[in-house]
Design a protein around this motif. Structure first.
Motif, PDB file in Angstrom:
ATOM      1  N   SER A  51       0.810  -1.217   0.000  1.00 42.53           N
ATOM      2  CA  SER A  51       0.000   0.000   0.000  1.00 42.53           C
ATOM      3  C   SER A  51       0.848   1.274   0.000  1.00 42.53           C
ATOM      4  CB  SER A  51      -0.946  -0.010   1.199  1.00 42.53           C
ATOM      5  OG  SER A  51      -0.148  -0.113   2.358  1.00 42.53           O
ATOM      6  N   GLY A  52       2.161   1.134   0.169  1.00 34.83           N
ATOM      7  CA  GLY A  52       3.028   2.316   0.104  1.00 34.83           C
ATOM      8  C   GLY A  52       3.095   2.834  -1.321  1.00 34.83           C
ATOM      9  N   ARG A  53       3.782   3.941  -1.522  1.00 33.49           N
ATOM     10  CA  ARG A  53       3.895   4.477  -2.873  1.00 33.49           C
ATOM     11  C   ARG A  53       5.345   4.691  -3.256  1.00 33.49           C
ATOM     12  NH1 ARG A  53       0.936   8.774  -4.629  1.00 33.49           N
ATOM     13  NH2 ARG A  53      -0.683   7.599  -5.645  1.00 33.49           N
ATOM     14  N   GLU A  54       6.193   4.820  -2.234  1.00 37.73           N
ATOM     15  CA  GLU A  54       7.595   5.106  -2.517  1.00 37.73           C
ATOM     16  C   GLU A  54       8.477   3.998  -1.983  1.00 37.73           C
ATOM     17  OE1 GLU A  54       8.412   8.811  -0.720  1.00 37.73           O
ATOM     18  OE2 GLU A  54       7.367   9.969  -2.271  1.00 37.73           O
ATOM     19  N   LEU A  55       9.575   3.809  -2.671  1.00 38.75           N
ATOM     20  CA  LEU A  55      10.468   2.721  -2.310  1.00 38.75           C
ATOM     21  C   LEU A  55      11.311   3.075  -1.085  1.00 38.75           C
ATOM     22  CD1 LEU A  55      11.559   0.026  -3.057  1.00 38.75           C
ATOM     23  CD2 LEU A  55      12.944   1.073  -4.813  1.00 38.75           C
ATOM     24  N   ARG A  56      11.149   2.247  -0.022  1.00 36.43           N
ATOM     25  CA  ARG A  56      12.006   2.366   1.166  1.00 36.43           C
ATOM     26  C   ARG A  56      12.691   1.022   1.310  1.00 36.43           C
ATOM     27  NH1 ARG A  56      12.441   7.148   0.985  1.00 36.43           N
ATOM     28  NH2 ARG A  56      10.596   8.453   1.209  1.00 36.43           N
ATOM     29  N   PHE A  57      13.964   1.006   1.033  1.00 37.73           N
ATOM     30  CA  PHE A  57      14.665  -0.281   0.987  1.00 37.73           C
ATOM     31  C   PHE A  57      14.549  -1.061   2.283  1.00 37.73           C
ATOM     32  CE2 PHE A  57      16.077   1.229  -2.952  1.00 37.73           C
ATOM     33  CZ  PHE A  57      16.518   0.130  -3.662  1.00 37.73           C
ATOM     34  N   GLU A  58      14.588  -0.330   3.396  1.00 37.32           N
ATOM     35  CA  GLU A  58      14.562  -1.019   4.687  1.00 37.32           C
ATOM     36  C   GLU A  58      13.245  -1.748   4.937  1.00 37.32           C
ATOM     37  OE1 GLU A  58      15.621   0.223   8.767  1.00 37.32           O
ATOM     38  OE2 GLU A  58      16.806   1.685   7.634  1.00 37.32           O
ATOM     39  N   HIS A  59      12.181  -1.207   4.384  1.00 37.13           N
ATOM     40  CA  HIS A  59      10.872  -1.806   4.671  1.00 37.13           C
ATOM     41  C   HIS A  59      10.230  -2.404   3.428  1.00 37.13           C
ATOM     42  CE1 HIS A  59      11.239   0.175   8.493  1.00 37.13           C
ATOM     43  NE2 HIS A  59      11.445   1.318   7.871  1.00 37.13           N
ATOM     44  N   ALA A  60      11.017  -2.768   2.436  1.00 37.30           N
ATOM     45  CA  ALA A  60      10.422  -3.249   1.181  1.00 37.30           C
ATOM     46  C   ALA A  60       9.635  -4.537   1.424  1.00 37.30           C
ATOM     47  CB  ALA A  60      11.527  -3.477   0.155  1.00 37.30           C
ATOM     48  N   SER A  61       8.435  -4.610   0.875  1.00 38.40           N
ATOM     49  CA  SER A  61       7.586  -5.791   1.026  1.00 38.40           C
ATOM     50  C   SER A  61       8.058  -6.867   0.037  1.00 38.40           C
ATOM     51  CB  SER A  61       6.145  -5.399   0.723  1.00 38.40           C
ATOM     52  OG  SER A  61       6.087  -4.876  -0.597  1.00 38.40           O
ATOM     53  N   PRO A  62       7.562  -8.122   0.162  1.00 37.59           N
ATOM     54  CA  PRO A  62       8.021  -9.204  -0.726  1.00 37.59           C
ATOM     55  C   PRO A  62       7.861  -8.864  -2.213  1.00 37.59           C
ATOM     56  CG  PRO A  62       6.754 -10.115   1.090  1.00 37.59           C
ATOM     57  CD  PRO A  62       6.667  -8.627   1.230  1.00 37.59           C
ATOM     58  N   GLY A  63       6.747  -8.221  -2.578  1.00 37.18           N
ATOM     59  CA  GLY A  63       6.527  -7.890  -3.995  1.00 37.18           C
ATOM     60  C   GLY A  63       7.555  -6.900  -4.504  1.00 37.18           C
ATOM     61  N   VAL A  64       7.849  -5.903  -3.694  1.00 35.74           N
ATOM     62  CA  VAL A  64       8.838  -4.892  -4.085  1.00 35.74           C
ATOM     63  C   VAL A  64      10.228  -5.536  -4.134  1.00 35.74           C
ATOM     64  CG1 VAL A  64       9.933  -2.715  -3.398  1.00 35.74           C
ATOM     65  CG2 VAL A  64       7.443  -2.990  -3.197  1.00 35.74           C
ATOM     66  N   ARG A  65      10.513  -6.372  -3.147  1.00 38.33           N
ATOM     67  CA  ARG A  65      11.825  -7.042  -3.136  1.00 38.33           C
ATOM     68  C   ARG A  65      12.005  -7.917  -4.366  1.00 38.33           C
ATOM     69  NH1 ARG A  65      11.256  -7.908   2.433  1.00 38.33           N
ATOM     70  NH2 ARG A  65      10.755 -10.090   2.080  1.00 38.33           N
ATOM     71  N   ASN A  66      10.908  -8.537  -4.808  1.00 40.90           N
ATOM     72  CA  ASN A  66      10.995  -9.401  -5.996  1.00 40.90           C
ATOM     73  C   ASN A  66      11.322  -8.575  -7.245  1.00 40.90           C
ATOM     74  OD1 ASN A  66      10.770 -11.987  -7.257  1.00 40.90           O
ATOM     75  ND2 ASN A  66       8.735 -11.405  -8.015  1.00 40.90           N
ATOM     76  N   LEU A  67      10.674  -7.414  -7.369  1.00 40.76           N
ATOM     77  CA  LEU A  67      10.978  -6.546  -8.521  1.00 40.76           C
ATOM     78  C   LEU A  67      12.442  -6.111  -8.465  1.00 40.76           C
ATOM     79  CD1 LEU A  67       7.736  -4.364  -8.675  1.00 40.76           C
ATOM     80  CD2 LEU A  67       8.447  -6.112 -10.322  1.00 40.76           C
ATOM     81  N   LEU A  68      12.899  -5.796  -7.245  1.00 46.07           N
ATOM     82  CA  LEU A  68      14.304  -5.396  -7.101  1.00 46.07           C
ATOM     83  C   LEU A  68      15.240  -6.552  -7.443  1.00 46.07           C
ATOM     84  CD1 LEU A  68      14.090  -3.278  -3.836  1.00 46.07           C
ATOM     85  CD2 LEU A  68      14.808  -2.441  -6.095  1.00 46.07           C
ATOM     86  N   ALA A  69      14.831  -7.771  -7.068  1.00 56.26           N
ATOM     87  CA  ALA A  69      15.679  -8.940  -7.367  1.00 56.26           C
ATOM     88  C   ALA A  69      15.803  -9.117  -8.875  1.00 56.26           C
ATOM     89  CB  ALA A  69      15.089 -10.198  -6.731  1.00 56.26           C
ATOM     90  N   ILE A  70      14.702  -8.916  -9.597  1.00 56.08           N
ATOM     91  CA  ILE A  70      14.745  -9.048 -11.059  1.00 56.08           C
ATOM     92  C   ILE A  70      15.651  -7.944 -11.631  1.00 56.08           C
ATOM     93  CG2 ILE A  70      13.373  -8.878 -13.192  1.00 56.08           C
ATOM     94  CD1 ILE A  70      10.994 -10.044 -11.567  1.00 56.08           C
TER      95      ILE A  70
END
Ligand code: AMP
Ligand code: TRP
Length: 337
Positions: free
Chosen positions: A236-255
């Motif tokens: 539900s966030g809108r901006e990327l915070r590396f420390e609190h990245a959720s699994p979905g955001v982390r997956n995009l970052l992993a790709i």
């Protein structure tokens, strides 16, 4: 052991099943590692068609032949050089099935029931074929047939490689030193890419066949890639915070990290505080930078069927020569043949 490759060039073996199309998880988990390491080893890359027969209701003979060619073309399209590697189709080298039987006879059933992939794939099925249970023994045969040192795979295959080592150890104990013990090699980044629609499950071909937006397939056009990535689950966030990245955001970052190969601190410096839309656009960009040239080369290989068949026949001949020597040793050890 007489067929051990020279210490300087480890023997490498890996394979992918020819089931529908491959996805970006297969690419970063397996294929890209193969390409990166192709000059270090004495490599065999196999299209494991016999592994694709474990659910009889799903076998489509014509479709399977086409999928085999398509996956082989993808191997070459990602950059596997045909003259430096042995690329072949598993069913073209009969020793895989022969060794499977011999290994079956030394495999305790309990070892197979314990495999997480077997448990996941058999769950909820009314009837489960013996092939599904026996799948890891065929995989062990693939690996042991070539005195393999290294097996580059994604992390879901590690348990199967452990089983291969256990089987080789047991065989050696019962019949004398016959097999080498292989090791799994995982990629530095991206050993486990998750579904875009659900970052709690591994990106998988079987889900991709049923659910749009689950995977990025290697043959997808830009429109499909954009649609899938832009719809990817974040939070539900809108901006990327590396420390609190959720699994979905982390997956995009992993790709993103796997495809750019850049260190995470550098990516953090670039994207900390960015909107999710910006992250997704960046992901679409690197995905298309990878897929566009790959698809171009894929089409060239698919258009020249005679050349593709020639490369695979040549690969099978080279693989068969190694397999035949191993089988002599194995048959002698067990007193058959
Ligand atoms: P399969 O799709 O099961 O034939 O897998 C082929 C190769 O891709 C194996 O080395 C797997 O470990 C790897 N692989 C499959 N799915 C993923 C994933 N989601 N992330 C990373 N590697 C994967
Ligand atoms: N089981 C592997 C997978 O699903 C494919 C495979 C079959 C394989 N034989 C192999 C991988 C030998 C490495 C080595 O991904």
């Amino acid at each position: 052991m007489s067929t051990t490759p020279s210490a300087a060039r480890p023997r490498v073996f890996s394979g992918v099943q020819p089931t529908s199309t491959l996805h970006i998880g297969n690419y970063v988990g397996a294929l890209r590692q193969w390409v990166e390491q192709q000059h270090e080893g004495d490599n065999l890359f196999c299209v494991v068609d016999l592994h694709a027969l474990t659910v009889p209701e799903e076998i489509d003979p014509e479709g399977l032949r086409e999928a085999v060619r398509s996956v082989a073309a993808l191997y070459f399209a990602v950059g596997i050089e045909p003259d430096k590697n042995t690329v072949f189709v598993q069913s073209h080298v009969r020793e895989h099935t022969e060794l499977t039987w011999l290994l079956n006879c030394v495999t305790p059933l309990g070892w197979l029931y314990r495999m997480t992939q077997f448990k996941a794939k058999s769950e909820g099925r009314e009837s489960v074929g013996t092939g599904l249970l026996d799948y890891p023994v065929l995989m062990a045969a693939d690996i042991l047939l070539y005195d393999t040192d290294r097996v580059p795979v994604g992390d879901d295959q590690v348990q199967h490689i452990e089983l291969t080592r256990d089987l080789a150890t047991r065989f050696n104990h019962l019949f004398g030193e016959t097999f080498k013990l292989p090791k799994a090699v995982l990629p530095r980044f991206g050993a486990r890419i998750m579904g875009l629609d659900d970052p709690e499950v591994k990106m998988s071909k079987s889900i991709a066949a049923k659910v749009d937006g689950h995977a990025i397939n290697l043959l997808d056009d830009e429109k499909r890639v954009r649609k899938a990535v832009m719809a990817a689950v974040t939070d539900s966030g809108r901006e990327l915070r590396f420390e609190h990245a959720s699994p979905g955001v982390r997956n995009l970052l992993a790709i993103y990290q796997a495809l750019t190969g850049r260190p995470m601190p550098e990516i953090e410096a670039e994207l900390e505080g960015a909107g999710y839309g910006q992250l997704k656009k960046a992901v679409v960009g690197v995905v298309m930078d990878t897929l566009t040239p790959l698809q171009q080369r894929y089409r060239e290989f698919m258009d020249d069927r005679a050349e593709l068949d020639r490369l695979l026949a040549d690969g099978a001949e080279r693989a068969a020569a190694i397999a035949a020597r191993t089988m002599e040793r194995v048959r002698a050890a067990m007193g058959v043949g």
